[in-house]
Structure formats: structure tokens, C-alpha cells
Scaffold this motif. Structure first.
Motif, PDB file in Angstrom:
ATOM      1  N   GLU A  14     -20.983  -2.282 -21.040  1.00 37.47           N
ATOM      2  CA  GLU A  14     -21.527  -1.871 -21.375  1.00 37.47           C
ATOM      3  C   GLU A  14     -20.266  -1.100 -22.615  1.00 37.47           C
ATOM      4  OE1 GLU A  14     -25.549   0.454 -19.596  1.00 37.47           O
ATOM      5  OE2 GLU A  14     -23.630   2.069 -20.502  1.00 37.47           O
ATOM      6  N   GLU A  15     -20.612  -1.217 -23.790  1.00 35.69           N
ATOM      7  CA  GLU A  15     -19.944  -0.587 -24.909  1.00 35.69           C
ATOM      8  C   GLU A  15     -20.703   0.268 -25.716  1.00 35.69           C
ATOM      9  OE1 GLU A  15     -18.526  -1.996 -29.143  1.00 35.69           O
ATOM     10  OE2 GLU A  15     -19.035  -3.749 -28.034  1.00 35.69           O
ATOM     11  N   VAL A  16     -20.196   1.711 -25.342  1.00 34.21           N
ATOM     12  CA  VAL A  16     -20.830   2.694 -26.102  1.00 34.21           C
ATOM     13  C   VAL A  16     -20.570   2.493 -27.549  1.00 34.21           C
ATOM     14  CG1 VAL A  16     -20.809   5.019 -26.430  1.00 34.21           C
ATOM     15  CG2 VAL A  16     -20.355   4.512 -24.111  1.00 34.21           C
ATOM     16  N   MET A  17     -21.209   2.781 -28.210  1.00 31.05           N
ATOM     17  CA  MET A  17     -22.414   3.089 -29.643  1.00 31.05           C
ATOM     18  C   MET A  17     -21.848   4.504 -30.528  1.00 31.05           C
ATOM     19  SD  MET A  17     -23.975  -0.950 -30.388  1.00 31.05           S
ATOM     20  CE  MET A  17     -24.528  -0.568 -31.501  1.00 31.05           C
ATOM     21  N   GLN A  18     -23.046   4.819 -29.530  1.00 25.93           N
ATOM     22  CA  GLN A  18     -22.799   6.285 -29.658  1.00 25.93           C
ATOM     23  C   GLN A  18     -23.639   7.412 -28.474  1.00 25.93           C
ATOM     24  OE1 GLN A  18     -25.858   7.237 -32.565  1.00 25.93           O
ATOM     25  NE2 GLN A  18     -26.244   9.052 -32.108  1.00 25.93           N
ATOM     26  N   ASP A  19     -22.615   8.338 -28.570  1.00 28.35           N
ATOM     27  CA  ASP A  19     -22.762   9.316 -27.522  1.00 28.35           C
ATOM     28  C   ASP A  19     -22.696  10.343 -27.827  1.00 28.35           C
ATOM     29  OD1 ASP A  19     -22.999   9.704 -23.857  1.00 28.35           O
ATOM     30  OD2 ASP A  19     -21.248   9.660 -24.351  1.00 28.35           O
ATOM     31  N   GLY A  20     -23.744  10.986 -28.316  1.00 31.80           N
ATOM     32  CA  GLY A  20     -24.377  12.287 -28.430  1.00 31.80           C
ATOM     33  C   GLY A  20     -24.790  13.236 -27.250  1.00 31.80           C
ATOM     34  N   ALA A  21     -25.071  14.179 -27.216  1.00 36.67           N
ATOM     35  CA  ALA A  21     -25.818  15.402 -26.632  1.00 36.67           C
ATOM     36  C   ALA A  21     -27.427  14.811 -26.830  1.00 36.67           C
ATOM     37  CB  ALA A  21     -26.340  16.367 -27.482  1.00 36.67           C
ATOM     38  N   HIS A  22     -28.018  14.179 -27.766  1.00 37.50           N
ATOM     39  CA  HIS A  22     -29.214  13.986 -27.833  1.00 37.50           C
ATOM     40  C   HIS A  22     -29.650  12.422 -27.040  1.00 37.50           C
ATOM     41  CE1 HIS A  22     -28.200  11.880 -31.089  1.00 37.50           C
ATOM     42  NE2 HIS A  22     -29.192  11.596 -32.074  1.00 37.50           N
ATOM     43  N   ARG A  23     -28.455  11.380 -27.349  1.00 33.79           N
ATOM     44  CA  ARG A  23     -28.977  10.483 -27.192  1.00 33.79           C
ATOM     45  C   ARG A  23     -27.901   9.342 -26.770  1.00 33.79           C
ATOM     46  NH1 ARG A  23     -31.496   7.377 -32.130  1.00 33.79           N
ATOM     47  NH2 ARG A  23     -29.537   7.409 -34.325  1.00 33.79           N
ATOM     48  N   ARG A  24     -27.911   8.646 -26.052  1.00 32.94           N
ATOM     49  CA  ARG A  24     -26.669   7.305 -25.506  1.00 32.94           C
ATOM     50  C   ARG A  24     -27.268   6.010 -25.351  1.00 32.94           C
ATOM     51  NH1 ARG A  24     -21.692   7.138 -22.174  1.00 32.94           N
ATOM     52  NH2 ARG A  24     -21.271   5.126 -21.104  1.00 32.94           N
ATOM     53  N   VAL A  25     -26.092   5.268 -26.830  1.00 32.21           N
ATOM     54  CA  VAL A  25     -26.460   4.102 -26.989  1.00 32.21           C
ATOM     55  C   VAL A  25     -25.776   3.004 -27.073  1.00 32.21           C
ATOM     56  CG1 VAL A  25     -27.164   3.075 -29.311  1.00 32.21           C
ATOM     57  CG2 VAL A  25     -27.762   5.434 -29.571  1.00 32.21           C
ATOM     58  N   VAL A  26     -25.704   1.850 -26.044  1.00 25.58           N
ATOM     59  CA  VAL A  26     -24.465   1.221 -25.864  1.00 25.58           C
ATOM     60  C   VAL A  26     -25.049  -0.195 -26.330  1.00 25.58           C
ATOM     61  CG1 VAL A  26     -24.284   2.513 -23.549  1.00 25.58           C
ATOM     62  CG2 VAL A  26     -25.778   0.648 -23.693  1.00 25.58           C
ATOM     63  N   ARG A  27     -24.079  -1.247 -26.192  1.00 26.09           N
ATOM     64  CA  ARG A  27     -24.167  -2.262 -26.192  1.00 26.09           C
ATOM     65  C   ARG A  27     -23.899  -3.152 -25.614  1.00 26.09           C
ATOM     66  NH1 ARG A  27     -20.615  -6.606 -30.085  1.00 26.09           N
ATOM     67  NH2 ARG A  27     -21.631  -8.547 -30.486  1.00 26.09           N
ATOM     68  N   ILE A  28     -24.695  -3.920 -25.103  1.00 25.94           N
ATOM     69  CA  ILE A  28     -24.348  -5.295 -23.446  1.00 25.94           C
ATOM     70  C   ILE A  28     -24.751  -6.377 -24.303  1.00 25.94           C
ATOM     71  CG2 ILE A  28     -24.877  -6.061 -21.436  1.00 25.94           C
ATOM     72  CD1 ILE A  28     -25.849  -2.961 -20.777  1.00 25.94           C
ATOM     73  N   GLY A  29     -23.688  -7.864 -24.286  1.00 29.27           N
ATOM     74  CA  GLY A  29     -23.829  -8.430 -24.931  1.00 29.27           C
ATOM     75  C   GLY A  29     -24.225  -9.102 -26.516  1.00 29.27           C
ATOM     76  N   ASP A  30     -25.325  -9.233 -26.355  1.00 33.44           N
ATOM     77  CA  ASP A  30     -26.294  -9.571 -27.830  1.00 33.44           C
ATOM     78  C   ASP A  30     -27.572  -8.291 -27.618  1.00 33.44           C
ATOM     79  OD1 ASP A  30     -24.333 -11.994 -28.727  1.00 33.44           O
ATOM     80  OD2 ASP A  30     -25.928 -13.302 -27.763  1.00 33.44           O
ATOM     81  N   THR A  31     -27.346  -7.461 -27.429  1.00 29.07           N
ATOM     82  CA  THR A  31     -28.965  -6.152 -26.981  1.00 29.07           C
ATOM     83  C   THR A  31     -27.799  -5.356 -27.605  1.00 29.07           C
ATOM     84  OG1 THR A  31     -28.974  -6.274 -25.094  1.00 29.07           O
ATOM     85  CG2 THR A  31     -29.485  -7.853 -25.878  1.00 29.07           C
ATOM     86  N   VAL A  32     -28.794  -3.973 -27.110  1.00 30.80           N
ATOM     87  CA  VAL A  32     -28.383  -2.349 -27.760  1.00 30.80           C
ATOM     88  C   VAL A  32     -29.779  -2.332 -27.175  1.00 30.80           C
ATOM     89  CG1 VAL A  32     -28.690  -0.798 -29.598  1.00 30.80           C
ATOM     90  CG2 VAL A  32     -27.642  -3.036 -30.585  1.00 30.80           C
ATOM     91  N   ARG A  33     -29.131  -1.032 -25.977  1.00 33.78           N
ATOM     92  CA  ARG A  33     -30.459  -0.277 -25.580  1.00 33.78           C
ATOM     93  C   ARG A  33     -29.784   1.436 -25.309  1.00 33.78           C
ATOM     94  NH1 ARG A  33     -30.497  -3.927 -20.613  1.00 33.78           N
ATOM     95  NH2 ARG A  33     -29.397  -6.008 -21.576  1.00 33.78           N
TER      96      ARG A  33
END
Length: 270
Positions: A14-33
Motif C-alpha cells: 500500500e502506498e498512502v495517497m491521502q490520510d485524512g480524518a475522514h478517509r484514507r486513500v491508498v494505491r495498490i499496484g494499478d488500483t486506488v482503494r
């Protein structure tokens, strides 16, 4: 119904793209979660429609993973704060406006699924609605466009998508790219080397989008600013994040200040 994907190794991939109080967005390979929301099925239906009609500038929905996160294809390029510099020159501004027009045209034939749920409770499109109503992106700013050089290659963050007139997105975008901001902010934060010619930029955007006239555009932007402030206030009062944190940090006062600036300086844009 959502498709289900296999579990992933959170520690190693997992590569963290956004880690705010309301949501955590990560990149895994060619996908975003991203955390799935009640409106996610409706947004995924929209994204599938865009894929089916050949619109190449939106992520593709891949379902829901074992941790309840929506899974989208990753779009390579610059976004977020890096997007502001991309719309300063005329070519980037034109490309930005044309992307919005292309999106509106692509989604015009979309019919929301039964029971469609939108994040702002806007409801679904109804028979007899305005010909100018589409599913607006709702947050179409330079930060939510993925760029390669001055070419946009994708639109991200569809949480505020909802049925509305096209002008809803046009006015929202123009607030940020005309921009409806004072000179100090343009020079300090928005990457301008000199105070912008706001009237010329507004005309340039509208022409690139395909509007025949700019009549009423300034009023539409001011009305959109007020609508946005009212939305943030309402969501904050209901305890939604990140709006509650934004309000606590003074954003509502800042939004009111921006509206006052737009009303006082409208001669710079008309």
C-alpha cells in the motif's frame, strides 16, 4: 451489486495517497482503494457508462475489496496541489474547459439506476428535466484532474457527482480558474507570475467549453459560491467530515470572504 476482490497485503503493497480524518486513500499496484460510501454504487454505474461510451478520462470501477473499499483503476500523472499550475497558461486552461465539455457530452445519455443515491441527496434525473441537466462532477477543479504536462488525462474524486445543469460545473470551475480570488492569493498560492486578466480568462474558458455568450456567468459563479458555502455549513452542522473539521478551522468565514470579494470586484470579470 459490487464485485468482490481478493485481499491484499497492507504492509508491503500500500502506498498512502491521502490520510485524512475522514478517509484514507491508498494505491495498490494499478488500483486506488477508497472507503466505499452509500452513493458508491451509483457513481460506479456512472463510471461504467463512461467506459462504455468511450470516455477515456475517468477511472474504471473494479468492485469492492475485502476491507470494504471501492477499487478504481489508477491514472498516472499529476493531481492535487500540482494541478493549479497547469491552468495558468492559455493552453492548459483551454484543455481544462474542453475536458469538462467532453465529460458533460459523454454522460448526457446516462440514466441513473433505480434508487440512485447521490452524496448530496440531489435525487435522480426525472422525466421532463432540463435538457441542460447532466450528472455534474460536482467538484471539478484543477486538483481533481490528472495531468501529464498541460494535457489532462483523467478526472478523479467523484463523490459529489449529482444531477444538475451543466452550468453548475462551469461556474464551479470558473471560480477557481478565472479565478475569483484577489491578486495576493493568485501570486502567492495559485502560481501566477502577475495578476491575471480575469475577464479574458473567463471568456477563454467559456469559448473553449463551447458557450456562445458569457452573459450571466459572473452571477452564476457567485450563486455557486453561495451554494457551496451553504452545503459545507449544512454538512458540518450534521457532523459530516471533512466539513465539520473545515468549519471548526474557520473555512466558513473564508468562504463568506470570498463571496464578498466576488461581489465587490465583479467589474474585473464582466
Amino acid at each position: 451489486m459490487f464485485g468482490r476482490l481478493g485481499s491484499v497485503n497492507r504492509v508491503s503493497s500500500e502506498e498512502v495517497m491521502q490520510d485524512g480524518a475522514h478517509r484514507r486513500v491508498v494505491r495498490i499496484g494499478d488500483t486506488v482503494r477508497r472507503p466505499a460510501q452509500p452513493w458508491t454504487p451509483t457513481v460506479h454505474a456512472l463510471l461504467r457508462h463512461l467506459e462504455n461510451v468511450g470516455f477515456a478520462y475517468a477511472p474504471r470501477p473494479l468492485g469492492i475489496d475485502d476491507e470494504g473499499r471501492e477499487v478504481l483503476t489508477y491514472i498516472e500523472g499529476d493531481s492535487g496541489s500540482l494541478g493549479w499550475a497547469k491552468v495558468v497558461d492559455d493552453q492548459g486552461l483551454s484543455n481544462f474547459a474542453r475536458l469538462l465539455r467532453d465529460y458533460h457530452d459523454a454522460c448526457e445519455s446516462f440514466s441513473p439506476p433505480p434508487g440512485a443515491n447521490w452524496s448530496t441527496d440531489a435525487g435522480g434525473r426525472e422525466a421532463g428535466s432540463s435538457d441542460n441537466e447532466v450528472i455534474c462532477h460536482g467538484d471539478f477543479g484543477p486538483w481533481n484532474v490528472v495531468w501529464q504536462g498541460n494535457q489532462p488525462v483523467g478526472i478523479i474524486d467523484w463523490d459529489f457527482a449529482r444531477p444538475a445543469p451543466r452550468l453548475h460545473d462551469v461556474a464551479y470551475a470558473l471560480e477557481y480558474v478565472a479565478p475569483f480570488r484577489d491578486d495576493a492569493e493568485c501570486l502567492r498560492w495559485l502560481h501566477y507570475s502577475a495578476p491575471p486578466d480575469r475577464r479574458l480568462r473567463l471568456e477563454h474558458f467559456c469559448s473553449a467549453y463551447g458557450l456562445d455568450s458569457t452573459a450571466g456567468i459572473v452571477d452564476a459563479v457567485i450563486a455557486r459560491q453561495q451554494d457551496n458555502a451553504d452545503l459545507v455549513r449544512r454538512l458540518a452542522e450534521q457532523g459530516h467530515e471533512p466539513q465539520a473539521t473545515w468549519a471548526a478551522d474557520g473555512l466558513l468565514t473564508e468562504l463568506d470572504r470570498r463571496i464578498d470579494w466576488s461581489k465587490t470586484h465583479r467589474q474585473l470579470l464582466e
